[in-house]
Design an enzyme around this catalytic site. Structure first.
Site: not given
Ligand code: AMP
Length: 114
Positions: A30-31, A100
Site C-alpha cells: 500500500d502506498i 482488494h
Molecule cells: P480502500 O480505502 O479500502 O479502497 O483502500 C484503497 C487503498 O489503496 C488505500 O489504502 C490507498 O493507500 C491504496 N492506494 C491507492 N493508490 C495506490 C497505489 N498507486 N499504490 C498502492 N496503493 C495505493
C-alpha cells in the site's frame, strides 16, 4: 468497465511495489501504509467490491482467499498475527472500485480504526 488505479497497476501502466503474483492474484505494498506491513491483494479476474462475491466463481474465490493467506505467510506475519480487511462502500471508506484485501501486520492492531 471503469478503469481504476488497480486495473492500471495490474497492467503495469502504473508502478507498484510487488510482493507476490500468481495466476490468480497480484499483491503489492500500500502506498500509504497504516501498519509496518500493509499489502493489498487483488484478484486478476476483476470484482468491484466485496459485495460482488456472490456472483463470482467459487474456484476463483477459493484461490483468491488461499493466495491472501499465502502472501501473509510469505510476509512472515503468521507467527505474530495479522488482519485482513475488505472495505465495501462509503461507510467503510472504500476508495478504489476494484476488490482488494488489505493485509495488515507488524505491530499489535487495535480492533477498530476511527
Ligand atoms: P480502500 O480505502 O479500502 O479502497 O483502500 C484503497 C487503498 O489503496 C488505500 O489504502 C490507498 O493507500 C491504496 N492506494 C491507492 N493508490 C495506490 C497505489 N498507486 N499504490 C498502492 N496503493 C495505493
Amino acid at each position: 468497465m471503469n478503469q481504476t488505479i488497480f486495473d492500471k497497476i495490474l497492467r503495469g501502466e502504473i508502478p507498484s511495489d510487488k510482493v507476490y503474483e500468481d495466476e490468480w492474484v497480484y499483491a503489492f505494498r500500500d502506498i500509504a501504509p497504516r501498519a509496518p506491513v500493509h499489502v493489498l491483494v487483488i484478484p486478476k479476474k476483476k470484482l468491484k467490491s466485496f459485495a460482488e462475491l456472490g456472483s463470482a466463481d467459487s474456484l476463483d474465490l477459493g484461490e483468491y482467499f488461499k493466495a491472501i493467506a499465502h502472501v501473509a505467510s510469505i510476509l512472515g506475519l503468521e507467527n505474530d498475527g495479522y488482519r485482513v480487511i475488505f472495505n465495501h462502500g462509503e461507510n467503510a471508506g472504500q476508495t478504489v472500485d476494484y476488490l482488494h484485501g488489505h493485509i495488515l501486520g507488524g505491530r499489535p492492531l487495535g480492533f477498530l480504526a476511527h
